[in-house]
Write an enzyme that holds these catalytic residues in place. Structure first.
Site, PDB file in Angstrom:
ATOM      1  N   HIS A 207       0.765  -0.508   0.115  1.00  3.77           N
ATOM      2  CA  HIS A 207      -0.179   0.029  -0.186  1.00  3.77           C
ATOM      3  C   HIS A 207       1.143   1.516   0.145  1.00  3.77           C
ATOM      4  O   HIS A 207       0.729   2.483   0.513  1.00  3.77           O
ATOM      5  CB  HIS A 207      -1.029   0.334   1.130  1.00  3.77           C
ATOM      6  CG  HIS A 207      -2.134  -1.326   0.668  1.00  3.77           C
ATOM      7  ND1 HIS A 207      -3.154  -1.345   0.015  1.00  3.77           N
ATOM      8  CD2 HIS A 207      -1.794  -2.514   2.038  1.00  3.77           C
ATOM      9  CE1 HIS A 207      -3.828  -2.158   0.895  1.00  3.77           C
ATOM     10  NE2 HIS A 207      -2.847  -2.759   1.338  1.00  3.77           N
TER      11      HIS A 207
ATOM     12  N   ASN B 270     -10.171  -2.757   2.530  1.00  5.55           N
ATOM     13  CA  ASN B 270      -9.898  -2.363   1.369  1.00  5.55           C
ATOM     14  C   ASN B 270     -11.391  -2.577   0.251  1.00  5.55           C
ATOM     15  O   ASN B 270     -12.283  -2.197   0.915  1.00  5.55           O
ATOM     16  CB  ASN B 270      -9.321  -3.570   0.194  1.00  5.55           C
ATOM     17  CG  ASN B 270      -7.869  -4.267   1.403  1.00  5.55           C
ATOM     18  OD1 ASN B 270      -7.229  -3.172   1.287  1.00  5.55           O
ATOM     19  ND2 ASN B 270      -7.620  -5.231   0.589  1.00  5.55           N
TER      20      ASN B 270
ATOM     21  N   HIS C  67      -4.513   1.310  11.324  1.00  9.25           N
ATOM     22  CA  HIS C  67      -3.900  -0.158  12.350  1.00  9.25           C
ATOM     23  C   HIS C  67      -4.754  -0.381  13.280  1.00  9.25           C
ATOM     24  O   HIS C  67      -5.825   0.014  13.382  1.00  9.25           O
ATOM     25  CB  HIS C  67      -2.595   0.113  13.976  1.00  9.25           C
ATOM     26  CG  HIS C  67      -3.228  -0.779  15.061  1.00  9.25           C
ATOM     27  ND1 HIS C  67      -2.549  -2.167  14.510  1.00  9.25           N
ATOM     28  CD2 HIS C  67      -2.477  -1.624  15.619  1.00  9.25           C
ATOM     29  CE1 HIS C  67      -2.386  -2.855  14.825  1.00  9.25           C
ATOM     30  NE2 HIS C  67      -2.204  -2.383  16.166  1.00  9.25           N
TER      31      HIS C  67
HETATM   32 FE1  HDE Z   1      -3.187  -4.699   5.827  1.00 13.40          FE
HETATM   33  N1  HDE Z   1      -0.159  -4.007   5.671  1.00 13.40           N
HETATM   34  N2  HDE Z   1      -1.706  -6.195   6.137  1.00 13.40           N
HETATM   35  N3  HDE Z   1      -4.408  -5.252   5.256  1.00 13.40           N
HETATM   36  N4  HDE Z   1      -3.091  -2.887   4.326  1.00 13.40           N
HETATM   37  C1  HDE Z   1      -0.121  -2.689   5.891  1.00 13.40           C
HETATM   38  O1  HDE Z   1       1.084  -1.107   8.082  1.00 13.40           O
HETATM   39  C2  HDE Z   1      -0.382  -6.179   7.008  1.00 13.40           C
HETATM   40  C3  HDE Z   1      -4.499  -6.857   5.318  1.00 13.40           C
HETATM   41  C4  HDE Z   1      -4.352  -2.666   4.689  1.00 13.40           C
HETATM   42  O2  HDE Z   1      -3.159   3.706   3.842  1.00 13.40           O
HETATM   43  C5  HDE Z   1       1.226  -2.569   6.496  1.00 13.40           C
HETATM   44  O3  HDE Z   1       1.134   1.231   7.712  1.00 13.40           O
HETATM   45  C6  HDE Z   1      -0.400  -8.031   7.100  1.00 13.40           C
HETATM   46  C7  HDE Z   1      -5.235  -7.341   4.720  1.00 13.40           C
HETATM   47  C8  HDE Z   1      -4.448  -1.835   4.571  1.00 13.40           C
HETATM   48  O4  HDE Z   1      -1.177   3.032   5.766  1.00 13.40           O
HETATM   49  C9  HDE Z   1       1.039  -3.827   6.594  1.00 13.40           C
HETATM   50  C10 HDE Z   1      -1.768  -8.831   6.838  1.00 13.40           C
HETATM   51  C11 HDE Z   1      -6.829  -6.097   4.221  1.00 13.40           C
HETATM   52  C12 HDE Z   1      -3.044  -0.780   4.577  1.00 13.40           C
HETATM   53  C13 HDE Z   1       0.363  -4.498   6.862  1.00 13.40           C
HETATM   54  C14 HDE Z   1      -2.877  -7.832   6.393  1.00 13.40           C
HETATM   55  C15 HDE Z   1      -5.710  -5.153   4.554  1.00 13.40           C
HETATM   56  C16 HDE Z   1      -2.342  -1.860   4.922  1.00 13.40           C
HETATM   57  C17 HDE Z   1       1.785  -1.476   5.215  1.00 13.40           C
HETATM   58  C18 HDE Z   1      -1.862 -10.140   7.507  1.00 13.40           C
HETATM   59  C19 HDE Z   1      -7.649  -5.421   4.546  1.00 13.40           C
HETATM   60  C20 HDE Z   1      -2.593   0.647   4.214  1.00 13.40           C
HETATM   61  C21 HDE Z   1       2.136  -0.742   6.451  1.00 13.40           C
HETATM   62  C22 HDE Z   1      -2.091 -10.910   8.435  1.00 13.40           C
HETATM   63  C23 HDE Z   1      -9.270  -6.114   5.249  1.00 13.40           C
HETATM   64  C24 HDE Z   1      -2.995   1.848   5.435  1.00 13.40           C
HETATM   65  C25 HDE Z   1       1.158  -0.180   7.451  1.00 13.40           C
HETATM   66  C26 HDE Z   1      -2.966   2.945   4.439  1.00 13.40           C
HETATM   67  C27 HDE Z   1      -0.839  -1.082   5.594  1.00 13.40           C
HETATM   68  C28 HDE Z   1       0.589  -6.109   6.954  1.00 13.40           C
HETATM   69  C29 HDE Z   1      -3.762  -7.868   4.994  1.00 13.40           C
HETATM   70  C30 HDE Z   1      -5.991  -3.865   4.672  1.00 13.40           C
HETATM   71  C31 HDE Z   1       2.656  -3.599   6.588  1.00 13.40           C
HETATM   72  C32 HDE Z   1       0.382  -8.693   7.956  1.00 13.40           C
HETATM   73  C33 HDE Z   1      -6.723  -8.421   4.573  1.00 13.40           C
HETATM   74  C34 HDE Z   1      -5.604  -0.507   3.904  1.00 13.40           C
HETATM   75  O5  HDE Z   1       1.460  -3.406   8.274  1.00 13.40           O
END
Ligand code: HDE
Length: 711
Positions: A80, A153, A344
């Protein structure tokens, strides 16, 4: 937006420019000085030993300036990374006290401030907006009880079921590690290799290959919380809940060929669209909806509510609309706000709680962890964009870049020296308590058998799409797999499609010169470490419905043309009526009409009035617009000689857009799209009203069935 501002925007000028300039002047102050506040006398030359001599180490002004510059970048988000954000407000339609005690979901008189960041997933920070990809939809609610982040999402499901697989998924979809190719694209070997071995990815892959993966605008996509959460009311009763955002601009998409072309013409297409819409007062709005499920109904469904690769079709549990979000202010500073925003899923307020969804549980660790390296320490909550609106009182101290100056000698609890403060809040005082879910289980590394249906929902999704949406999805599979170089990977995916829909597998297979073959069960990725295949066979659940029309974008067309863009092709001599009336009426309907001419400068109407040209045929293209209109006038003959004008119309036709003309404007259409003047969506007697109706229809996809016009 005021009429004169609208007019100014239509004419290509920025109504906020003066205000921005004034603001910039105020913010900058009169004199330039160093970070220590010392006024700078010469900001052009470094300190040297003589005019042509070496620079001196003692030049503290040069050193400070360069040092700061050297450290201007922070690590981009690992996923993202490419994002655009806006401020806004959330307003509640009805109190939700029956289900949740969250204050912002109970008081209809309050406007809760929000900050929303949209993003693509795979690409780097500077990559194109136009990738076929899932879009992030992250909302930070600044509530009186603390920040609540709904980090979702634009699709209601995710690729994987367990956090353990997330680094693998992301490594697979990111550019290949040896050559960093391709950028912002899933059409490559490693992604499809992973997909072909992990059948649980299929549901999200189907949504991404559908038109949902190539949205027209960030304003025209739905948002989903994906996981099942809990609502907790004052009595401590829990209900399961799924969260939804429904755009009031409708749900519409682009054509894939168009996306690829926009990527070259305006790589910031989505970012610009969001920014300009807000800047000129056309505030995007989403309604907030919830699907609520009784606790006792947890096991009533043919899928597991804890499985994030499943959604609950609205036909099974209706979405109850409970509020509205309006984005009404652009950030002042991209870095300070959009880039430093830290979302978060673990930022909760009383009244909302987690479930045991194993993907959600893993996320609860990841999001703070990632900010530690991205934002340089544990104090990122103090950055203005992340700060809660209520004051923070606790005993946390120190850490990199601490901004709060905590006074006094007490930084522990319990204490008597500080009068016991800050003290714990009881539940009735708003203290957060976790839902007391009874757990009686063995510690085990295993997945529930109820998670092993991977194919029923992609089948439901595919069967619910209209014929053109199905065609787009077939083509997307063929495109993406066509970019895969290893035939065995293509073959595995095509064979997996057989489990979902035989016709689809055959159509995609045919485009790739492959024959789908029955897969052996289970597929490699599902083979358990204990080698016991018995409980690991995937199955296809019987769903109570054959179709879920709510997943088709056909059911979500816009009823307005807010900030949709029309290119008006004109030259000198354009008829006053065809030009001004058309433009004024569409502007009144909140659409944007841009004057496009062969060259920059001014166009003169038949009566001699002059209007500034917004873009020339050299600087723009029809892919940037939702519709094209060729206005009547003596100058149309000039346009007939312009290959770019002909291409403009032909390309709009190819991408199934509304095309209108008045009077002699028809001549350009006759030359650009011969034999197509009676085709749906081509209006040779165009006026604001019939063009607006065509814009609501958005695209006339039937044209794709018999492509005739090359562009
Ligand atoms: Fe994320 N995801 N994600 N994700 N995600 C990040 O956090 C992660 C997941 C989503 O505009 C990171 O600050 C793991 C699902 C959005 O700043 C990180 C897992 C969904 C955004 C991270 C998931 C998301 C992130 C990268 C599986 C939809 C952007 C930078 C266990 C419900 C937020 C950050 C923004 C961002 C980890 C799965 C949506 C690396 C480990 C499911 C919208 O922490």
């Amino acid at each position: 937006m005021k009429a004169n501002e609208k007019e100014a925007f239509q004419n290509g000028s920025d109504p906020k420019k003066e205000q921005l300039q004034k603001f910039t002047a105020d913010a900058q102050g009169e004199f330039i000085n160093t970070n220590q506040g010392v006024k700078i006398n010469d900001n052009q030359n470094s300190l040297k030993a003589g005019e042509r001599g070496p620079s001196l180490l003692e030049d503290f002004i040069l050193r400070e300036k360069i040092t700061h510059f050297d450290h201007e970048r922070i690590p981009e988000r690992i996923v993202h990374a490419r994002g655009s954000a806006a401020h806004g407000v959330f307003e509640l339609y009805e109190p939700m006290g029956e289900f949740t005690k969250a204050k912002f979901l109970n008081d209809t008189s309050v406007k809760t401030p929000v900050f929303v960041r949209f993003s693509t997933v795979q690409g780097a920070k500077g990559s194109t907006d136009m990738a076929r990809d899932v879009r992030g939809f992250a909302v930070k609610f600044y509530t009186p009880e603390g920040n609540y982040d709904l980090v979702g999402n634009n699709m209601p499901i995710f690729f994987i079921q367990d956090a353990m697989k997330f680094p693998d998924l992301v490594h697979a979809v990111k550019p290949h590690p040896h050559n960093e190719i391709p950028q912002a694209a899933s059409a490559h070997d490693t992604f499809w290799d992973f997909v072909s071995l992990m059948p649980e990815t299929m549901n999200n892959v189907f949504w991404t290959m559908s038109d949902r993966g190539i949205t027209r605008s960030l304003r025209t996509m739905e948002g989903f919380g994906i996981h099942t959460f809990r609502f907790i009311n004052e009595e401590g009763k829990s209900h399961f809940v799924k969260f939804h955002w429904k755009p009031m601009q409708g749900v519409i998409s682009l054509a894939w060929d168009e996306c690829q072309r926009i990527a070259g013409k305006d790589t910031d297409f989505h970012r610009r669209d969001l920014w300009e819409a807000i800047d000129c007062g056309q505030f995007p709005e989403w309604e907030f909806g919830v699907q609520i499920i009784l606790e006792e109904d947890e096991h009533k469904y043919p899928f597991d509510l804890l499985d994030p690769t499943k959604f609950i079709p609205e036909e099974m549990v209706p979405v109850r609309i409970i509020g509205k979000m309006t984005l009404n202010r652009n950030p002042d500073n991209f870095h300070a706000e959009t880039e430093q925003a830290a979302f978060h899923p673990g930022h909760l307020v009383p009244g909302i709680d987690f479930t045991n969804d194993p993907l959600l549980q893993g996320r609860l660790f990841s999001y703070t962890d990632t900010q530690l390296s991205r934002l340089g320490g544990p104090n990122f909550h103090e950055l203005p964009i992340n700060k809660s609106v209520n004051e923070v009182y606790n005993n946390q101290r120190g850490g990199m870049h601490r901004m709060q100056i905590n006074k006094g000698q007490v930084s522990y609890h319990p204490n008597s020296l500080g009068g016991g403060c800050p003290h714990q809040a009881m539940m009735r005082e708003g203290g957060f308590t976790s839902y007391e879910e009874r757990i009686d289980a063995s510690k085990i590394r295993k997945r529930s058998q109820s998670f092993f249906d991977h194919f029923s929902q992609p089948a439901l999704f595919y069967h619910s799409l209209s014929s053109h949406e199905q065609r787009h999805l077939q083509n997307a599979f063929a495109f993406e797999l066509g970019k895969v170089t290893v035939v065995a990977i293509r073959q595995r995916v095509v064979s997996m499609l057989l489990e979902i829909d035989e016709d689809l597998a055959n159509i995609v297979g045919d485009k790739l010169g492959l024959k789908p073959a029955k897969l052996q069960q289970p597929i490699t990725g599902s083979i358990p470490a204990d080698g016991n295949l018995e409980d690991h066979h995937s199955f296809k659940a019987e769903l109570p419905i054959d179709k879920a029309p709510s997943v088709s974008q056909e059911s979500r067309k816009p009823d307005n043309i807010k900030f949709r863009k029309i290119a008006m092709l004109v030259t000198d001599g354009v008829s006053d009526e065809a030009f001004t009336k058309f433009k004024a009426e569409l502007t009144e309907m909140d659409a944007v009409v841009k004057i496009i001419a062969p060259k920059h400068g001014y166009v003169k109407t038949a009566s001699g009035d002059e209007y500034p040209v917004c873009e020339s045929l050299m600087t723009t293209a029809s892919v940037i617009f939702d519709a094209v209109y060729v206005a009547d006038g003596s100058g149309v003959d000039e346009l007939l000689k312009e290959p770019d004008a002909l291409h403009f119309v032909a390309e709009a036709f190819k991408h199934c857009k509304p095309i209108g003309s008045s009077g002699d404007g028809k001549k350009l259409l006759e030359k650009a799209i011969p034999g197509q003047l009676k085709t749906e969506g081509v209006l040779t007697n165009a006026n604001a009203k019939n063009l607006a109706e065509a814009l609501k229809e958005h695209r006339f996809w039937a044209r794709e069935e018999n492509p005739t016009v090359p562009a």
